[in-house]
Structures are given as C-alpha cells and as structure tokens.
Design an enzyme around this catalytic site. Sequence first.
Site, PDB file in Angstrom:
ATOM      1  N   LYS A 181       0.998  -1.268   0.042  1.00 20.53           N
ATOM      2  CA  LYS A 181      -0.141  -0.123   0.057  1.00 20.53           C
ATOM      3  C   LYS A 181       0.992   1.050   0.031  1.00 20.53           C
ATOM      4  O   LYS A 181       0.574   2.490  -0.617  1.00 20.53           O
ATOM      5  CB  LYS A 181      -0.820  -0.015   1.155  1.00 20.53           C
ATOM      6  CG  LYS A 181      -1.834   1.218   1.232  1.00 20.53           C
ATOM      7  CD  LYS A 181      -2.771   1.329   0.212  1.00 20.53           C
ATOM      8  CE  LYS A 181      -3.697   2.546   0.627  1.00 20.53           C
ATOM      9  NZ  LYS A 181      -4.596   2.911  -0.382  1.00 20.53           N
TER      10      LYS A 181
ATOM     11  N   LYS B 154      -0.139  11.394   5.682  1.00 28.77           N
ATOM     12  CA  LYS B 154       0.203  10.290   6.588  1.00 28.77           C
ATOM     13  C   LYS B 154       0.852   9.032   5.879  1.00 28.77           C
ATOM     14  O   LYS B 154       1.826   8.323   6.050  1.00 28.77           O
ATOM     15  CB  LYS B 154      -1.248   9.465   7.173  1.00 28.77           C
ATOM     16  CG  LYS B 154      -0.988   8.361   7.989  1.00 28.77           C
ATOM     17  CD  LYS B 154      -2.330   7.506   7.914  1.00 28.77           C
ATOM     18  CE  LYS B 154      -3.229   7.748   6.765  1.00 28.77           C
ATOM     19  NZ  LYS B 154      -4.004   6.337   6.542  1.00 28.77           N
TER      20      LYS B 154
HETATM   21  P1  NAD Z   1     -12.724   8.670   7.124  1.00 32.03           P
HETATM   22  O1  NAD Z   1     -12.032  10.000   8.012  1.00 32.03           O
HETATM   23  O2  NAD Z   1     -13.580   9.222   6.123  1.00 32.03           O
HETATM   24  O3  NAD Z   1     -13.281   7.678   7.825  1.00 32.03           O
HETATM   25  C1  NAD Z   1     -12.739   7.070   9.161  1.00 32.03           C
HETATM   26  C2  NAD Z   1     -13.954   6.875  10.164  1.00 32.03           C
HETATM   27  O4  NAD Z   1     -13.469   6.145  11.390  1.00 32.03           O
HETATM   28  C3  NAD Z   1     -14.837   7.880  10.572  1.00 32.03           C
HETATM   29  O5  NAD Z   1     -16.262   7.456  10.126  1.00 32.03           O
HETATM   30  C4  NAD Z   1     -14.794   8.324  12.120  1.00 32.03           C
HETATM   31  O6  NAD Z   1     -15.775   8.504  12.782  1.00 32.03           O
HETATM   32  C5  NAD Z   1     -14.326   6.711  12.439  1.00 32.03           C
HETATM   33  N1  NAD Z   1     -13.484   6.718  13.459  1.00 32.03           N
HETATM   34  C6  NAD Z   1     -12.202   7.430  13.967  1.00 32.03           C
HETATM   35  N2  NAD Z   1     -11.885   7.130  15.064  1.00 32.03           N
HETATM   36  C7  NAD Z   1     -12.974   6.230  15.642  1.00 32.03           C
HETATM   37  C8  NAD Z   1     -12.832   5.470  16.704  1.00 32.03           C
HETATM   38  N3  NAD Z   1     -11.811   5.545  17.614  1.00 32.03           N
HETATM   39  N4  NAD Z   1     -13.886   4.666  16.754  1.00 32.03           N
HETATM   40  C9  NAD Z   1     -14.696   4.308  16.154  1.00 32.03           C
HETATM   41  N5  NAD Z   1     -14.526   5.048  14.899  1.00 32.03           N
HETATM   42  C10 NAD Z   1     -13.788   5.895  14.562  1.00 32.03           C
HETATM   43  O7  NAD Z   1     -11.348   7.925   6.374  1.00 32.03           O
HETATM   44  P2  NAD Z   1     -11.515   7.021   5.020  1.00 32.03           P
HETATM   45  O8  NAD Z   1     -11.133   8.059   3.989  1.00 32.03           O
HETATM   46  O9  NAD Z   1     -12.551   6.358   5.067  1.00 32.03           O
HETATM   47  O10 NAD Z   1     -10.281   6.450   5.273  1.00 32.03           O
HETATM   48  C11 NAD Z   1     -10.193   5.187   6.076  1.00 32.03           C
HETATM   49  C12 NAD Z   1      -8.625   4.573   6.009  1.00 32.03           C
HETATM   50  O11 NAD Z   1      -8.566   3.987   4.593  1.00 32.03           O
HETATM   51  C13 NAD Z   1      -7.483   5.379   6.266  1.00 32.03           C
HETATM   52  O12 NAD Z   1      -6.537   4.735   6.607  1.00 32.03           O
HETATM   53  C14 NAD Z   1      -7.055   5.967   4.767  1.00 32.03           C
HETATM   54  O13 NAD Z   1      -5.830   6.159   4.559  1.00 32.03           O
HETATM   55  C15 NAD Z   1      -7.571   4.458   3.888  1.00 32.03           C
HETATM   56  N6  NAD Z   1      -8.133   4.835   2.525  1.00 32.03           N
HETATM   57  C16 NAD Z   1      -8.793   5.755   2.212  1.00 32.03           C
HETATM   58  C17 NAD Z   1      -9.191   5.792   0.788  1.00 32.03           C
HETATM   59  C18 NAD Z   1     -10.157   7.049   0.307  1.00 32.03           C
HETATM   60  O14 NAD Z   1     -10.104   7.356  -0.802  1.00 32.03           O
HETATM   61  N7  NAD Z   1     -10.812   7.840   1.135  1.00 32.03           N
HETATM   62  C19 NAD Z   1      -8.754   5.186  -0.062  1.00 32.03           C
HETATM   63  C20 NAD Z   1      -8.066   4.102   0.281  1.00 32.03           C
HETATM   64  C21 NAD Z   1      -7.581   3.686   1.516  1.00 32.03           C
END
Ligand code: NAD
Length: 305
Positions: free
Chosen positions: A170, A238
Amino acid sequence: MNVGFIGLGVMGKPMAGHLVDAGHHVVVFNRSRAKVDELEARGAVGATSPAHVGEKADVVITMLPDSPEVEEVLFGPAGVTTTLRPGSLVIDCSTISPDAAVAIGARLAEKDIAFVDAPVSGGEAGAIAGALAVMMGGDEDAVRRAATVLDAVAATSVHVGPVGAGQLVKAANQMLVAGNIALVGEAVTLLQRTGVDVDAALAVLGGGLAASKVLEAKAPKMLARDFAPGFRIDLHYKDLKIALAAAEQARIAVPLTGIITQLVQALRSAGDGGLDHSALIKALERLSGADASGNRKEVESCQQH
Ligand code: NAD
C-alpha cells in the site's frame, strides 16, 4: 458470517453496505452515531462500543484513519479484544505503518486471534462500486478466510506476504498515486497557462501512454475545482510519511516521494489538509503565482508582449 465493521467513513460506510448486501450479519460501530443509523437502515445492526462488536462477531474489520485509532478500537478499555473469542479473525483495511501492523498481529496472536492487514486501493468510487484492490498480508489460512469476506468489496485481492506486507504494498501504491496526481497537476497547469483547449488535450492524453486511472479520475476534479474528499490530503500525507519511513528502513532513496511529500505539506500549511488529494494542483499553481483564473490573466499578458 457474523461480521463486525468499525469505522464508517468515506470508505467504510459503502464497504459495510456491500457486506450487508452479500448476506452477512453485519454489526457496525463508528465514533459518530449518524453513520451507524444509516447502516442500520440498510440492514446492519448498530453496536454501542467496539467491545459490543467483538461480542457479536467472528470476523471484525476495521477501517479507521491511522494506527492509534486501530489500537484503541482493538485494545482499549472498551476494545474489540475484551470480548472477541479465540479463533476469530481481525482484518484491518486501514492504511497504517507496516511496523504497527506487525505489532498488532503479534498482540492478537497472544489472544489466539488471527490477523490480516488488508489495505485497499480504488478510492471512494471503488468502495461504492465494491471494486477495490485489496493487498493482504498474513498467514495462508487467515488470508483465505479474509478473502471470503472481502470478496464483497473487492475486484482484486492478492496475498502479498506475511503480516505487514499488505501495508508495504500500500505504501508503494500511495507513492505511485501521489506522483501521478502531482504530474497531472503540473500538466493541467501548463495546458491552462498556455491557453490550450484542456478538454481536447485530456481526451488525447487519455488515449496514449500517459493514460491512467489517476488522469481519468483526478483531472476533471482539478478542472471543476471540486476538491471535496474523496481522499483527504491529511491522509495522503500520513501515507507518504509511512512510505518515507519504510524506504529509510530499507536503506533506499526515494527522492520523488520526498518532493511530493513537501508539496503535500505545503497544502497542509496553507490550511488545505481537509481537501481531496486532487488539490495538489493548488500547491503547484502557487509555485507559479497563479490559480486557474490567474493562469488566464498570465496568458493574456504573455500574448500582449
Ligand atoms: P474517514 O476519515 O472518512 O473515516 C474514518 C471513520 O472512522 C470516521 O467515520 C470516523 O468517525 C471513524 N473513527 C475514527 N476514530 C474512531 C474510533 N476511535 N472509533 C470508532 N470510529 C472511529 O477516512 P476514510 O477516507 O474512510 O479512510 C479510512 C482509511 O482508509 C484510512 O487509513 C485511509 O488512509 C484509507 N484509505 C482511504 C481511501 C479514500 O479514498 N478515502 C482509499 C484507500 C484507503
């Protein structure tokens, strides 16, 4: 299968929805309650804590911002592991450092819980379409079990090595995506500055060797100045730091990743960390003292001289 899902953000919400559609019994938890309510309306069961998820599930998937959140959700006082039974499986789809994934896998193994790091690629569109690419790290048996569940969200899933290997792949993915976005941003800025018909230019660029999913997905966002995430600049920062740390550990130089990390940092310093990563074009435009409208003025002044 009884599947727990924790973290219902941009990626997690549609992923959990696909698991419901695939016929699994899905128990969901998120820090903010509204997302839980939305999934309940779609057929999932809402939980009141990660421990509550652990109680109900045989497989728990986490999709959280970074390793502190994953560790808190798994090992905190109301964490999943306070209730999850031995023999269960945890799949972490978040993007975190390979070292953190290895440490989490070791802590779970002490409780006889299997672990697969399974970060994903494909963005919000891929999550909504259930067509993500999943890079899985773990032992054969755990990965086979994880693949059965992740089938509902993935177009491609590949076992790439032991725990932590998924996160290393990744990191490479994020280097490629960031570099590609930065060059799309430079190319679009050049085309706008020189007054070329950008739509025509992109049509032909998309038909040759320069074609890419990044060009296809991110150039229209740059042209429309639509920087709603998508994938937040702060999250990509990050990921680039994870890539730089992995490169340092491997004793290799990744100069382009270093430059792009600085451009991303410049955006964060300007208060743009919450924008989609297609906003990288803004950092490049600022280097040339112009935004999209400024470009047009410069063209006119060039033509006058
Ligand atoms: P986001 O910020 O939209 O979602 C994270 C979710 O986790 C939020 O709903 C938040 O309320 C919840 N959360 C945070 N801390 C928490 C806790 N302690 N307990 C319960 N819930 C909690 O992020 P995202 O874009 O969905 O990304 C999530 C992961 O996937 C990240 O590591 C990101 O790097 C990775 N990712 C994101 C994408 C993208 O295009 N958005 C693509 C591939 C990978």
